[in-house]
Write a protein that holds these residues in place. Structure first.
Motif, PDB file in Angstrom:
ATOM      1  N   UNK A 269     -14.251 -29.835 -26.994  1.00 54.48           N
ATOM      2  CA  UNK A 269     -15.252 -28.522 -26.802  1.00 54.48           C
ATOM      3  C   UNK A 269     -14.858 -27.912 -25.651  1.00 54.48           C
ATOM      4  N   UNK A 270     -14.577 -28.800 -24.467  1.00 56.35           N
ATOM      5  CA  UNK A 270     -14.354 -28.047 -23.205  1.00 56.35           C
ATOM      6  C   UNK A 270     -13.130 -27.562 -23.072  1.00 56.35           C
ATOM      7  N   UNK A 271     -12.243 -28.163 -23.695  1.00 53.66           N
ATOM      8  CA  UNK A 271     -10.818 -27.588 -23.803  1.00 53.66           C
ATOM      9  C   UNK A 271     -10.739 -26.315 -24.675  1.00 53.66           C
ATOM     10  N   UNK A 272     -11.387 -26.146 -25.890  1.00 53.64           N
ATOM     11  CA  UNK A 272     -11.620 -25.184 -26.696  1.00 53.64           C
ATOM     12  C   UNK A 272     -12.213 -23.992 -25.740  1.00 53.64           C
ATOM     13  N   UNK A 283      -2.100 -32.761 -25.542  1.00 50.97           N
ATOM     14  CA  UNK A 283      -1.303 -33.161 -24.634  1.00 50.97           C
ATOM     15  C   UNK A 283      -2.345 -33.446 -23.353  1.00 50.97           C
ATOM     16  N   UNK A 284      -3.493 -32.659 -23.251  1.00 53.36           N
ATOM     17  CA  UNK A 284      -4.311 -33.009 -22.075  1.00 53.36           C
ATOM     18  C   UNK A 284      -5.013 -34.245 -22.493  1.00 53.36           C
ATOM     19  N   UNK A 285      -5.354 -34.601 -23.481  1.00 55.81           N
ATOM     20  CA  UNK A 285      -6.322 -35.775 -23.762  1.00 55.81           C
ATOM     21  C   UNK A 285      -5.492 -36.919 -24.210  1.00 55.81           C
ATOM     22  N   UNK A 286      -4.119 -36.833 -24.294  1.00 57.31           N
ATOM     23  CA  UNK A 286      -3.366 -37.827 -24.830  1.00 57.31           C
ATOM     24  C   UNK A 286      -3.823 -38.258 -26.397  1.00 57.31           C
ATOM     25  N   UNK A 308     -13.397 -20.842 -33.674  1.00 56.57           N
ATOM     26  CA  UNK A 308     -13.205 -21.314 -32.096  1.00 56.57           C
ATOM     27  C   UNK A 308     -14.154 -20.278 -31.239  1.00 56.57           C
ATOM     28  N   UNK A 309     -14.051 -19.089 -31.579  1.00 57.71           N
ATOM     29  CA  UNK A 309     -14.639 -18.060 -30.821  1.00 57.71           C
ATOM     30  C   UNK A 309     -16.313 -18.477 -30.974  1.00 57.71           C
ATOM     31  N   UNK A 310     -16.862 -18.596 -32.085  1.00 57.73           N
ATOM     32  CA  UNK A 310     -18.074 -18.839 -32.103  1.00 57.73           C
ATOM     33  C   UNK A 310     -18.514 -20.198 -31.514  1.00 57.73           C
ATOM     34  N   UNK A 311     -17.562 -21.062 -31.629  1.00 54.47           N
ATOM     35  CA  UNK A 311     -18.013 -22.524 -30.832  1.00 54.47           C
ATOM     36  C   UNK A 311     -17.959 -22.123 -29.579  1.00 54.47           C
ATOM     37  N   UNK A 316     -20.806 -22.565 -24.249  1.00 49.37           N
ATOM     38  CA  UNK A 316     -20.903 -21.874 -22.823  1.00 49.37           C
ATOM     39  C   UNK A 316     -22.738 -21.534 -22.864  1.00 49.37           C
ATOM     40  N   UNK A 317     -23.235 -20.976 -24.012  1.00 50.46           N
ATOM     41  CA  UNK A 317     -24.673 -20.686 -23.869  1.00 50.46           C
ATOM     42  C   UNK A 317     -25.466 -21.921 -23.751  1.00 50.46           C
ATOM     43  N   UNK A 318     -25.210 -22.887 -24.491  1.00 51.77           N
ATOM     44  CA  UNK A 318     -25.981 -23.991 -24.250  1.00 51.77           C
ATOM     45  C   UNK A 318     -25.422 -25.085 -23.632  1.00 51.77           C
ATOM     46  N   UNK A 319     -24.510 -24.819 -22.854  1.00 52.53           N
ATOM     47  CA  UNK A 319     -23.981 -26.004 -21.927  1.00 52.53           C
ATOM     48  C   UNK A 319     -23.518 -27.174 -22.493  1.00 52.53           C
ATOM     49  N   UNK A 320     -22.561 -27.054 -23.152  1.00 55.30           N
ATOM     50  CA  UNK A 320     -22.113 -28.174 -24.118  1.00 55.30           C
ATOM     51  C   UNK A 320     -20.531 -28.675 -23.484  1.00 55.30           C
ATOM     52  N   UNK A 321     -20.264 -27.879 -22.567  1.00 54.41           N
ATOM     53  CA  UNK A 321     -18.941 -28.156 -21.850  1.00 54.41           C
ATOM     54  C   UNK A 321     -19.111 -29.264 -20.691  1.00 54.41           C
ATOM     55  N   UNK A 322     -18.291 -30.216 -20.575  1.00 54.15           N
ATOM     56  CA  UNK A 322     -18.190 -31.231 -19.608  1.00 54.15           C
ATOM     57  C   UNK A 322     -17.799 -30.420 -18.347  1.00 54.15           C
ATOM     58  N   UNK A 323     -18.745 -30.536 -17.183  1.00 56.69           N
ATOM     59  CA  UNK A 323     -18.386 -30.057 -15.817  1.00 56.69           C
ATOM     60  C   UNK A 323     -17.062 -30.702 -15.130  1.00 56.69           C
ATOM     61  N   UNK A 324     -16.398 -30.060 -14.652  1.00 59.50           N
ATOM     62  CA  UNK A 324     -15.079 -30.443 -14.005  1.00 59.50           C
ATOM     63  C   UNK A 324     -15.477 -31.143 -12.416  1.00 59.50           C
TER      64      UNK A 324
END
Length: 325
Positions: A269-272, A283-286, A308-311, A316-324
């Motif tokens: 999800x974070x990459x999307x 490639x990023x996640x092997x 993907x746009x809806x995802x 972003x709205x619900x904070x489902x991405x992993x913080x870097x």
């Protein structure tokens, strides 16, 4: 410390100073209490910022004008350095201070002045306090001793390392820490401190990047060093008394991953959300592209998203991405 006798009026005033510093009235309330026992007409609190190692005027009242560079000029005076060593107030007109007072104070009518270095009870220096009066007898030896006695309480006013204000929207149930752009960590008033944030070196850089962004807030998920997922909120904040320094609050609480998502699915999800294509994610996640496609199918089903746009919008709205970090 000098031996002095405190009258009931003195005892009441100094108890009130402590109450006001700790409470909502803050500086104005504390100085009103102090005026009950000392005939001061003007004051200036000067804060010492341990990050820049500079002094700057924090708040003043009663002055016609306070020069912006006056604080740094004053603390370079040898008499003030000696006052720092002894922690004793320095009276206006003491040898070595004459030129300073003629330039900054006497043109505005002040006839008596007192400056005290401010140290917390633990011994940390936080700044200084200027007191001035048009009454030549306002600052007696007893007044100097009394000011010295109350200075550890007043030192909290100029403590830039602990006080955070304007942390708008700090959510209930979270632990938090605040950072300024220089990476100095500060406590957040009224919110439990976050040991997890304090233990993660990357949080200071995350806060700096957020401060420099145009975002008002940010949400995300963080896998801490113990393997615990945490819900994280980043909020803009003014740190230091009166919010004088631009900063950010990082608030967190332990959580289970929402929607029965897996850690790998959070990575996808974070990459999307970053705009990566399936081959770029692979490639990023092997992973193989086919595996990424399978993960996306599961994610779409769990979140009820058809694109993907809806995802991305929902993540972003619900904070489902992993913080870097």
């Amino acid at each position: 410390m000098d031996q002095i006798t405190l009258s009931p009026r003195h005892l009441h005033a100094f108890a009130e100073v402590g109450f006001q510093v700790a409470g909502r009235s803050g500086i104005p309330g504390a100085m009103r209490a102090l005026r009950e026992v000392i005939a001061l007409e003007a004051y200036e609190f000067v804060a010492y910022d341990p990050v820049t190692e500079q002094h700057r005027s924090l708040v003043s009242d009663g002055y016609t004008r306070v020069d912006g560079d006056a604080a740094e000029e004053y603390v370079r005076l040898d008499p003030y350095r000696r006052a720092m060593d002894s922690r004793m107030p320095l009276v206006m007109g003491a040898p070595g201070t004459e030129r300073y007072f003629r330039r900054h104070l006497e043109p505005y009518g002040w006839q008596a002045g007192l400056t005290t270095p401010l140290f917390l009870a633990e011994g940390r220096y936080t700044g200084l306090l200027h007191l001035n009066s048009r009454d030549p007898g306002a600052f007696s030896a007893q007044a100097s001793t009394l000011i010295r006695a109350v200075s550890p309480t007043l030192a909290h006013v100029t403590d830039l390392s602990r006080c955070v204000v304007d942390s708008v929207g700090t959510p209930p149930g979270f632990h938090a820490a605040a950072f300024d752009r220089a990476g100095t960590r500060r406590d957040v008033t009224g919110t439990p401190a976050s040991a997890a944030v304090a233990a993660e070196p990357g949080m200071a850089e995350l806060a700096r990047e957020f401060i420099d962004s145009r975002e008002l807030n940010r949400r995300g998920l963080w896998l801490d060093g113990t393997g615990q997922w945490r819900e994280v909120r980043l909020l803009r904040a003014g740190v230091g008394p009166h919010g004088a320094i631009q900063g950010a609050v990082i608030a967190e609480r332990p959580c289970a991953l929402p929607y029965e998502l897996t850690g790998r699915e959070i990575e996808v999800i974070t990459r999307v959300a970053l705009g990566d294509s399936n081959p770029q994610i692979a490639a990023a996640l092997v992973l193989s592209v086919r595996t990424v496609t399978t993960h996306l199918e599961h994610i779409f089903a769990k979140l009820g998203c058809e694109s993907r746009t809806r995802l991305t919008t929902r993540a972003l709205a619900e904070g489902l991405c992993r913080l870097s970090l």
